[in-house]
Design an enzyme around this catalytic site. Structure first.
Site, PDB file in Angstrom:
ATOM      1  N   GLY A   1       0.807  -1.213   0.000  1.00 12.06           N
ATOM      2  CA  GLY A   1       0.000   0.000   0.000  1.00 12.06           C
ATOM      3  C   GLY A   1       0.844   1.268   0.000  1.00 12.06           C
ATOM      4  O   GLY A   1       0.534   2.238  -0.692  1.00 12.06           O
ATOM      5  N   THR A   2       1.910   1.265   0.769  1.00 13.05           N
ATOM      6  CA  THR A   2       2.732   2.471   0.880  1.00 13.05           C
ATOM      7  C   THR A   2       3.338   2.841  -0.478  1.00 13.05           C
ATOM      8  O   THR A   2       3.270   4.002  -0.904  1.00 13.05           O
ATOM      9  CB  THR A   2       3.856   2.251   1.921  1.00 13.05           C
ATOM     10  OG1 THR A   2       3.230   1.964   3.180  1.00 13.05           O
ATOM     11  CG2 THR A   2       4.738   3.467   2.058  1.00 13.05           C
TER      12      THR A   2
ATOM     13  N   ASN B   1      -8.567   3.431   8.212  1.00  9.46           N
ATOM     14  CA  ASN B   1      -7.948   2.332   8.941  1.00  9.46           C
ATOM     15  C   ASN B   1      -8.213   2.363  10.442  1.00  9.46           C
ATOM     16  O   ASN B   1      -8.187   1.340  11.098  1.00  9.46           O
ATOM     17  CB  ASN B   1      -6.436   2.308   8.686  1.00  9.46           C
ATOM     18  CG  ASN B   1      -5.798   3.671   8.723  1.00  9.46           C
ATOM     19  OD1 ASN B   1      -6.184   4.567   7.993  1.00  9.46           O
ATOM     20  ND2 ASN B   1      -4.825   3.845   9.607  1.00  9.46           N
TER      21      ASN B   1
ATOM     22  N   SER C   1      -3.427  -3.553  -0.809  1.00 12.02           N
ATOM     23  CA  SER C   1      -2.287  -4.193  -0.145  1.00 12.02           C
ATOM     24  C   SER C   1      -2.626  -5.645   0.196  1.00 12.02           C
ATOM     25  O   SER C   1      -3.711  -5.919   0.729  1.00 12.02           O
ATOM     26  CB  SER C   1      -1.973  -3.413   1.137  1.00 12.02           C
ATOM     27  OG  SER C   1      -1.011  -4.094   1.900  1.00 12.02           O
ATOM     28  N   GLY C   2      -1.688  -6.558  -0.081  1.00  9.61           N
ATOM     29  CA  GLY C   2      -1.956  -7.977   0.129  1.00  9.61           C
ATOM     30  C   GLY C   2      -2.172  -8.372   1.583  1.00  9.61           C
ATOM     31  O   GLY C   2      -3.086  -9.141   1.899  1.00  9.61           O
TER      32      GLY C   2
ATOM     33  N   THR D   1      12.437  -6.910 -11.002  1.00  8.64           N
ATOM     34  CA  THR D   1      12.001  -8.303 -11.165  1.00  8.64           C
ATOM     35  C   THR D   1      10.829  -8.575 -10.235  1.00  8.64           C
ATOM     36  O   THR D   1      10.880  -8.239  -9.049  1.00  8.64           O
ATOM     37  CB  THR D   1      13.177  -9.264 -10.876  1.00  8.64           C
ATOM     38  OG1 THR D   1      14.217  -8.953 -11.788  1.00  8.64           O
ATOM     39  CG2 THR D   1      12.753 -10.712 -11.027  1.00  8.64           C
TER      40      THR D   1
ATOM     41  N   CYS E   1       4.116   6.902  17.629  1.00  8.05           N
ATOM     42  CA  CYS E   1       5.243   7.250  18.485  1.00  8.05           C
ATOM     43  C   CYS E   1       6.134   8.210  17.711  1.00  8.05           C
ATOM     44  O   CYS E   1       6.802   7.809  16.766  1.00  8.05           O
ATOM     45  CB  CYS E   1       5.996   5.990  18.866  1.00  8.05           C
ATOM     46  SG  CYS E   1       6.692   6.117  20.487  1.00  8.05           S
TER      47      CYS E   1
HETATM   48  C1  PLP Z   1      -5.304   2.934   4.666  1.00 11.76           C
HETATM   49  C2  PLP Z   1      -3.919   2.393   4.531  1.00 11.76           C
HETATM   50  N1  PLP Z   1      -3.154   2.778   3.500  1.00 11.76           N
HETATM   51  C3  PLP Z   1      -1.914   2.315   3.322  1.00 11.76           C
HETATM   52  C4  PLP Z   1      -1.359   1.425   4.200  1.00 11.76           C
HETATM   53  C5  PLP Z   1       0.042   0.932   3.963  1.00 11.76           C
HETATM   54  O1  PLP Z   1       0.022  -0.368   3.405  1.00 11.76           O
HETATM   55  P1  PLP Z   1       1.303  -1.308   3.476  1.00 11.76           P
HETATM   56  O2  PLP Z   1       1.420  -1.776   4.883  1.00 11.76           O
HETATM   57  O3  PLP Z   1       0.984  -2.439   2.514  1.00 11.76           O
HETATM   58  O4  PLP Z   1       2.470  -0.519   3.006  1.00 11.76           O
HETATM   59  C6  PLP Z   1      -2.101   0.996   5.303  1.00 11.76           C
HETATM   60  C7  PLP Z   1      -1.510   0.072   6.307  1.00 11.76           C
HETATM   61  O5  PLP Z   1      -1.804   0.161   7.487  1.00 11.76           O
HETATM   62  C8  PLP Z   1      -3.424   1.480   5.465  1.00 11.76           C
HETATM   63  O6  PLP Z   1      -4.195   1.111   6.494  1.00 11.76           O
END
Ligand code: PLP
Length: 385
Positions: free
Chosen positions: A71-72, A150, A198-199, A236, A325
């Site tokens: 996701g990031t 989240n 995100s997986g 890759t 934190c």
């Molecule tokens: C809403 C949201 N976006 C992005 C991410 C980041 O995903 P990843 O952990 O796969 O990098 C998260 C992970 O907590 C999330 O909750």
């Protein structure tokens, strides 16, 4: 000690079928998908299948799926990639409650000279659509709005956001990391231009994800290198991870279609009703907004969530607070603060996130253990330092 895992928004347990599907690609079919020999071909085929599975979960076309490391990366590449491809537009809009993968990227972009507007939410965590409309300008390159939050699980109205984006010619990026597989997403009818998933949030492997890029969306690659993923993301491919992600998406689509979340929603209701009845002053954050079925954020005034989580951890309960934190101090959740909670209220909030593996027995244990733990902390606070 029996563990009760209620931190599924942090990460989920990989499905056995996912691990099973991945194994041959770690052991036997280790070829590079770009190689033109049989072992490469076997890996390529597996990626093609996973691409179909991911696309099917969100109603996209397979060639719109770009595999990433999670996701990031998807969020970073969406924002930076659009800005680099649309250089004439220097403004972007995000919501104040985005995940740091979006919010911190946007703030960094502001530091680099772009203009950024953060649109707020109301006391229920619902998006302030009027404020969002006001924020969008004729030079806005992209609007980034998450599908589900989240921390609170609150779902945002993407249809309406998409209409606002269209009016101004801005692209719409949606962080669907907490929504994919939990609520229906159909890009065939929803005009979102870029979507992150995100997986590891849907019982797939960590370090896997996708950025869905609709056709004709201007997007520059952020990483430079080879020609993988249609020149959109070089490197890759993580073949076992991609296979696992595909399997997880297919299983999530089935779970969703089979109304599997109804049972989870009932468990959450039992948890919320039980805790708010037993603990005076406790409140569910965002309770009046539409939410994904598995998430609840509850504030227990007069407690510090971090301390409560330590006590609960001793009993095997795994949950979380939205606090971050930062530089040695505990910062209250930016999401709860954006909803108007005072710092102490935000610091007293705990997030429980359920999954298809959650059992009634586990909910019963949480209902038995949390009220005395809160009472213990309140009694300590009353007796003073
Ligand atoms: C809403 C949201 N976006 C992005 C991410 C980041 O995903 P990843 O952990 O796969 O990098 C998260 C992970 O907590 C999330 O909750």
């Amino acid at each position: 000690m029996e563990l009760i895992y209620l931190d599924n928004n942090a990460t989920t347990r990989p499905l056995p079928e996912v691990l099973e599907a991945m194994r041959p690609f770690q052991e036997e079919f280790y070829g590079n998908p770009s190689s033109r020999h049989p072992l490469g071909g076997r890996a390529r085929q597996a990626i093609d299948r996973a691409r179909d599975q991911v696309a099917a979960l969100v109603g996209a076309r397979p060639d719109e799926v770009v595999f990433t490391s999670g996701g990031t990366e998807s969020d970073n590449c969406a924002l930076r990639g659009v800005l680099e491809a649309r250089r004439e537009r220097r403004h972007l809009v995000v919501t104040a409650v985005e995940h740091p993968a979006v919010l911190e990227t946007a703030r960094r972009l502001a530091h680099e000279g772009y203009e950024v507007t953060e649109a707020g939410v109301d006391a229920d965590g619902a998006l302030d659509l009027a404020a969002l409309r006001d924020a969008v300008r004729s030079d806005s390159a992209v609007i980034s709005v998450m599908a589900a939050n989240n921390e609170t699980g609150v779902i945002f109205p993407l249809d309406e956001v998409a209409a606002i984006a269209r009016e101004r010619g801005a692209l719409l990026h949606c962080d669907a990391v907490q929504a994919a597989g939990r609520i229906p997403i159909d890009l065939a009818s929803l005009p979102v231009d870029l979507l992150s998933l995100s997986g590891h949030k849907l019982h797939g492997p960590k370090g896997t994800g996708a950025l869905v890029v609709r056709r004709r969306t201007p997007l520059a690659p952020i990483l430079r290198g080879g020609h993988q993923e249609g020149d959109r993301r070089p490197g890759t491919e993580n073949v076992p991870g991609i296979v696992g992600l595909g399997e997880a998406c297919e299983r999530s689509a089935r779970f969703l279609a089979g109304r599997g979340w109804d049972r989870v929603a009932a468990q959450r209701r039992r948890l919320e009703e039980g805790l708010t009845a037993a603990i005076p002053g406790s409140v569910v954050n965002g309770a009046r907004a539409p939410r994904v079925a598995n998430t609840t954020s509850i504030r227990f005034p007069g407690t510090e969530a971090e301390t409560l989580l330590l006590l609960l951890g001793e009993e095997g309960i795994c949950a979380s607070s939205g606090s971050a934190c930062a530089t040695g101090a505990i910062e209250p959740s930016h999401v709860l603060r954006a909803m108007g909670l005072a710092p102490a209220e935000a610091r007293g909030s705990v997030r429980f996130s359920l999954s298809r593996f959650t059992t009634e027995r586990e909910i019963g244990r949480v209902l038995a253990l949390v009220p005395p733990a809160v009472e213990r902390l309140r009694a300590l606070a009353r007796s003073g330092p």
